[in-house]
Scaffold this active site. Structure first.
Site, PDB file in Angstrom:
ATOM      1  N   GLU A 115       0.875  -1.027   0.363  1.00  0.00           N
ATOM      2  CA  GLU A 115      -0.330   0.368   0.481  1.00  0.00           C
ATOM      3  C   GLU A 115       0.956   1.397   0.398  1.00  0.00           C
ATOM      4  O   GLU A 115       0.840   1.917  -0.229  1.00  0.00           O
ATOM      5  CB  GLU A 115      -1.168  -0.376   1.477  1.00  0.00           C
ATOM      6  CG  GLU A 115      -2.065  -0.787   1.609  1.00  0.00           C
ATOM      7  CD  GLU A 115      -2.873  -1.159   2.556  1.00  0.00           C
ATOM      8  OE1 GLU A 115      -2.353  -1.886   3.160  1.00  0.00           O
ATOM      9  OE2 GLU A 115      -3.755  -0.724   2.181  1.00  0.00           O
ATOM     10  N   GLU A 135      -4.328  -8.896   3.663  1.00  0.00           N
ATOM     11  CA  GLU A 135      -5.225  -8.589   4.829  1.00  0.00           C
ATOM     12  C   GLU A 135      -6.118  -9.626   5.229  1.00  0.00           C
ATOM     13  O   GLU A 135      -6.513  -9.807   6.752  1.00  0.00           O
ATOM     14  CB  GLU A 135      -5.524  -7.345   5.595  1.00  0.00           C
ATOM     15  CG  GLU A 135      -4.243  -6.124   5.309  1.00  0.00           C
ATOM     16  CD  GLU A 135      -3.628  -5.398   3.678  1.00  0.00           C
ATOM     17  OE1 GLU A 135      -3.962  -6.806   2.159  1.00  0.00           O
ATOM     18  OE2 GLU A 135      -2.743  -4.662   3.853  1.00  0.00           O
TER      19      GLU A 135
HETATM   20  C1  LIG Z   1      -2.877  -1.545   6.935  1.00  0.00           C
HETATM   21  C2  LIG Z   1      -2.051  -2.751   6.595  1.00  0.00           C
HETATM   22  O1  LIG Z   1      -3.051  -2.784   5.320  1.00  0.00           O
HETATM   23  C3  LIG Z   1      -2.636  -4.091   7.712  1.00  0.00           C
HETATM   24  C4  LIG Z   1      -1.314  -4.811   7.104  1.00  0.00           C
HETATM   25  O2  LIG Z   1      -0.863  -4.209   6.548  1.00  0.00           O
HETATM   26  S1  LIG Z   1      -1.865  -6.444   8.311  1.00  0.00           S
HETATM   27  C5  LIG Z   1       0.041  -7.515   7.988  1.00  0.00           C
HETATM   28  C6  LIG Z   1      -0.520  -8.066   5.987  1.00  0.00           C
HETATM   29  N1  LIG Z   1       1.270  -8.024   5.756  1.00  0.00           N
HETATM   30  C7  LIG Z   1       0.685  -9.929   6.019  1.00  0.00           C
HETATM   31  O3  LIG Z   1      -0.165 -10.627   6.391  1.00  0.00           O
HETATM   32  C8  LIG Z   1       2.134 -10.714   5.680  1.00  0.00           C
HETATM   33  C9  LIG Z   1       2.106 -12.011   6.700  1.00  0.00           C
HETATM   34  N2  LIG Z   1       3.243 -12.015   6.844  1.00  0.00           N
HETATM   35  C10 LIG Z   1       4.109 -13.017   6.011  1.00  0.00           C
HETATM   36  O4  LIG Z   1       3.136 -13.634   4.819  1.00  0.00           O
HETATM   37  C11 LIG Z   1       4.675 -14.257   6.049  1.00  0.00           C
HETATM   38  O5  LIG Z   1       5.300 -13.428   7.605  1.00  0.00           O
HETATM   39  C12 LIG Z   1       6.136 -13.683   5.104  1.00  0.00           C
HETATM   40  C13 LIG Z   1       5.683 -13.645   3.326  1.00  0.00           C
HETATM   41  C14 LIG Z   1       6.090 -12.304   5.053  1.00  0.00           C
HETATM   42  C15 LIG Z   1       7.011 -14.328   4.978  1.00  0.00           C
HETATM   43  O6  LIG Z   1       6.860 -15.886   5.394  1.00  0.00           O
HETATM   44  P1  LIG Z   1       8.274 -16.648   5.844  1.00  0.00           P
HETATM   45  O7  LIG Z   1       9.613 -15.539   5.334  1.00  0.00           O
HETATM   46  O8  LIG Z   1       8.520 -17.716   5.359  1.00  0.00           O
HETATM   47  O9  LIG Z   1       8.785 -16.130   7.402  1.00  0.00           O
HETATM   48  P2  LIG Z   1       7.562 -16.591   8.406  1.00  0.00           P
HETATM   49  O10 LIG Z   1       7.763 -17.325   9.412  1.00  0.00           O
HETATM   50  O11 LIG Z   1       5.955 -16.234   8.218  1.00  0.00           O
HETATM   51  O12 LIG Z   1       8.004 -14.796   9.559  1.00  0.00           O
HETATM   52  C16 LIG Z   1       9.246 -14.599  10.125  1.00  0.00           C
HETATM   53  C17 LIG Z   1       8.821 -13.985  11.285  1.00  0.00           C
HETATM   54  O13 LIG Z   1       7.713 -12.214  10.854  1.00  0.00           O
HETATM   55  C18 LIG Z   1       7.051 -12.307  11.664  1.00  0.00           C
HETATM   56  N3  LIG Z   1       6.653 -11.184  10.631  1.00  0.00           N
HETATM   57  C19 LIG Z   1       5.715 -11.266   9.608  1.00  0.00           C
HETATM   58  N4  LIG Z   1       4.920 -10.444   9.434  1.00  0.00           N
HETATM   59  C20 LIG Z   1       4.646  -9.688  10.086  1.00  0.00           C
HETATM   60  C21 LIG Z   1       4.280  -8.750  10.001  1.00  0.00           C
HETATM   61  N5  LIG Z   1       3.142  -8.236   8.999  1.00  0.00           N
HETATM   62  N6  LIG Z   1       3.767  -8.257  11.296  1.00  0.00           N
HETATM   63  C22 LIG Z   1       4.623  -8.683  12.349  1.00  0.00           C
HETATM   64  N7  LIG Z   1       5.405 -10.188  12.301  1.00  0.00           N
HETATM   65  C23 LIG Z   1       6.018 -10.152  11.153  1.00  0.00           C
HETATM   66  C24 LIG Z   1       6.744 -13.534  12.154  1.00  0.00           C
HETATM   67  O14 LIG Z   1       5.563 -13.277  12.702  1.00  0.00           O
HETATM   68  C25 LIG Z   1       7.762 -14.477  12.645  1.00  0.00           C
HETATM   69  O15 LIG Z   1       8.180 -14.035  13.198  1.00  0.00           O
HETATM   70  P3  LIG Z   1       8.833 -14.741  14.735  1.00  0.00           P
HETATM   71  O16 LIG Z   1       9.970 -15.723  13.364  1.00  0.00           O
HETATM   72  O17 LIG Z   1       8.994 -14.525  15.389  1.00  0.00           O
HETATM   73  O18 LIG Z   1       7.824 -16.326  14.781  1.00  0.00           O
END
Ligand SMILES: C[C@H](O)CC(=O)SCCNC(=O)CCNC(=O)[C@H](O)C(C)(C)COP(=O)(O)OP(=O)(O)OC[C@H]1O[C@@H](n2cnc3c(N)ncnc32)[C@H](O)[C@@H]1OP(=O)(O)O
Length: 629
Positions: A115, A135
């Protein structure tokens, strides 16, 4: 823990490089958002800055807003933990900036990360970068203007698809669709982005504000039609997920009343969704899914997973064929053992069918049914070449793991385990797919207790993500780690649990089924029970699920439980009576429901006399009236 920082370096070319650093995914934590605000303000103030490039450190642009903040909101119920990012930072500071900003995107730009990039005036990406708005999978919706900018950059149908599916696309597709301006090798990313930013500043390239674009939206009536269709489809596919309809409402607001009005509505609805039970549940699942890969004294003692290249699966029935399919799809060679060639052929045929269906689905984007079928067949044949069917143990001498998937019968499993211990190499993992039986019993006749482990898959095993890994007190940490790693390779969520009858899943599930039996005996309509459970949000109710699993499982599991927990078992004869009347659930097309090819399962009124007979045999309300719930 590494510090969350935003840095800025101004080059002699007049470009300020602003870098987000918050390992491992550069999430937009509160200090990062504050840092961005500060650095952008500085860049706007400084006369030596002509243009800005925004990037993320260590090859990842940004994984989105910090999901930990949602947890804090859920714990406290206090929405004020959410900062005003969408209007103040993303729209006013970035998009409406007086100097052009280019996002240099690599690795991933997800959620808030994408975004922010969409509010920049240009987007240059490295190959293979993941771009998505996931999301909705967290029970919320994009909250930094994504519901407005994505449709304006890509057009409504694709933007809706990306948001509602929560699935990322790659930068190559993003370039074709107009989300990305150019794809360049990672080593050139910053150089090209800097030049792009200067080109915008010096009017050699257009200065585009995504929110102001209208060229891809189409007419109001077209847009309304697309949104209407998406609403109907979401009603079918995500009936219990309020965020899908909410997201479409917000998209529509922006179409009807303009992008800025859409951004304002997005903020309002986003804040409501964050507090919903769905968001609480799905955010919990996000962290729970990550927590399962951290097992004390297994994943924190410096062990390295060993390669598991060849796995023997014993039994090619419902579970064995599904497990073999999952392994092949994970590129692991499989030896499938059956007791006779008829069963073996049947098992391999089932696997071939599963592979064809899966490859056909994965080729949904390939045009033309004939081409798709041909490709699917070729891919399925290639995958099938990774399986070898056998009737004896000769192929077991070099396998890295055996997964026994025969019926739930203790003496049979014990016999198999004592045999495989003799024929397999000493490093080989000895796993059982039992859903219920105490592993100490299964491995009782072996000397290799440290190699015995439970690998409980769920039907259909090539589709369902859960893998329940059962450890006994003697199972070695190495063996647990190896199975967890195989689980991840074959795209499962491996959850390590302790050993007892029923482990974690069936130990919880059994009382649930028992509850359904008690209600049946109290006179509650079983189809009503199933309907209620489905409308509560489970994919199906307990009786339909029993049809799906087959009654053999229910009988076998029931016996184990009755032996282990006699005082917690309610003995209903319903399954035995169903079997006696020639029913075996979905397997033979006749269970509590009737199963006909091509149509949905239909409640079968002919089961009512069978239920009456069960109630008569176990009369739990002698002389009483039926309870009306
Ligand atoms: C206002 C906005 O519209 C709202 C948002 O942005 S909400 C967030 C949207 N983003 C997401 O949903 C992405 C979520 N993350 C993911 O899908 C996956 O973590 C990823 C594809 C980025 C990386 O995957 P991968 O490399 O396998 O690592 P993964 O084990 O999942 O994550 C590594 C660490 O990062 C953390 N992490 C990943 N994304 C995060 C996020 N958005 N916020 C906080 N922590 C996050 C995980 O909790 C994990 O922490 P840990 O090692 O303490 O367990």
């Amino acid at each position: 823990m590494a510090e969350a920082t935003v840095t800025m370096e101004v080059g002699s070319d007049g470009v300020a490089l602003i870098t987000i650093s918050n390992p491992p995914v550069n999430a937009l934590a509160l200090p990062i958002l504050a840092g961005l605000k500060e650095k952008f303000a500085e860049a706007m103030r400084r006369d030596d800055v002509k243009a800005i490039v925004l990037t993320g450190k260590n090859g990842r642009f940004c994984g989105g807003f910090d999901i930990n903040v949602f947890q804090k909101v859920h714990r406290t119920g206090d929405i004020s933990h959410l900062p005003d990012v969408s209007v103040e930072l993303v729209t006013n500071t970035l998009e409406d900036a007086k100097k052009p900003i280019v996002a240099a995107v690599q690795g991933l730009a997800l959620g808030g990360g994408l975004e922010v990039a969409m509010a920049c005036h240009g987007r240059i990406a490295a190959p293979g970068t993941q771009l998505g708005l996931p999301e909705l999978s967290l029970g919320i919706m994009p909250g930094f203007g994504g519901t407005q900018r994505l449709p304006r950059l890509l057009g409504l149908p694709k933007a809706i698809d990306i948001m509602l599916s929560s699935k990322p696309i790659l930068s190559e597709e993003g370039k074709k669709l107009g989300l990305i301006d150019a794809i360049v090798p990672p080593q050139d990313l910053l150089k090209v982005s800097r030049q792009w930013a200067l080109d915008i500043a010096e009017a050699r390239k257009p200065w585009v504000r995504s929110l102001h674009r209208t060229d891809k939206i189409g007419s109001l009536s077209e847009a309304r039609e697309i949104i209407k269709n998406a609403r109907q489809s979401a009603k079918r596919t995500a009936p219990n997920m309020p965020q899908h309809q909410a997201c479409l409402d917000v998209i529509e607001e922006g179409i009807v009343r303009g992008g800025y009005a859409g951004v304002l509505k997005e903020v309002k609805v986003f804040n409501e969704l964050v507090l919903s039970d769905t968001a609480k549940g799905l955010v919990h699942i996000f962290f729970a899914q990550r927590a399962i890969s951290k097992v004390p004294k297994v994943t924190d003692i410096g062990l390295k997973p060993r390669a598991v290249k060849k796995v023997a699966v014993i039994g090619g029935g419902l579970m064995g064929s599904g497990i073999a399919t999952a392994l092949i799809l994970g590129n692991i060679n499989v030896v499938l053992k059956e007791v006779n060639s008829e069963y073996l052929q049947k098992g391999i045929k089932t696997i071939a069918e599963k592979l064809t269906v899966i490859t056909l689905c994965s080729l949904a984007n390939v045009r033309g049914l004939v081409a798709r079928k041909r490709l699917a067949q070729a891919q399925a044949d290639k995958a099938l070449s990774m399986i070898k069917g056998v009737l004896d143990y000769s192929e077991f001498r070099d396998v890295d793991m055996v997964i026994e998937a025969v019926i739930e019968n203790v003496p049979l499993k014990q016999k198999i385990f004592s045999e495989i211990e003799k024929v397999c190499p000493p490093h080989c993992i000895l796993a059982t797919n039992t859903s219920t039986i105490d592993l100490n019993l299964v491995g009782e006749k072996t000397k290799s207790q440290d190699r015995v482990i439970g690998a409980h898959f769920f039907s259909p095993a090539h589709i369902m993500p859960l893998l329940e890994i059962v450890r006994t007190e003697k199972t070695s940490a190495q063996v647990i780690l190896d199975l967890m790693t195989v689980g991840k390779i074959i795209k499962k969520s491996p959850v390590v649990v302790g050993n007892c009858t029923g482990f974690a899943v069936n130990r919880t599930f059994f009382p649930y089924t028992q509850g359904a039996y008690v209600l049946l005996h109290l006179g509650v309509d079983i189809f009503r029970i199933d309907r209620l459970i489905s409308s509560f949000g489970l994919p199906m109710g307990p009786f339909q699920l029993q049809d799906l699993a087959g009654y053999g499982v229910a009988v076998a599991v029931g016996k184990e439980f009755a032996t282990a927990f006699p005082d917690r078992t309610f003995g209903s004869p319903i399954v035995d009576l169903m079997i006696k009347s020639g029913r075996n659930g979905k397997n033979n097309g006749k269970g509590y429901y009737i199963y006909e090819k091509g149509s949905k399962p239909k409640p079968d009124p002919q089961v009512f006399p069978i239920i009456e007979e069960a109630k008569r045999l176990v009369n739990i309300m002698p002389g009483g009236k039926l309870l009306v719930l």
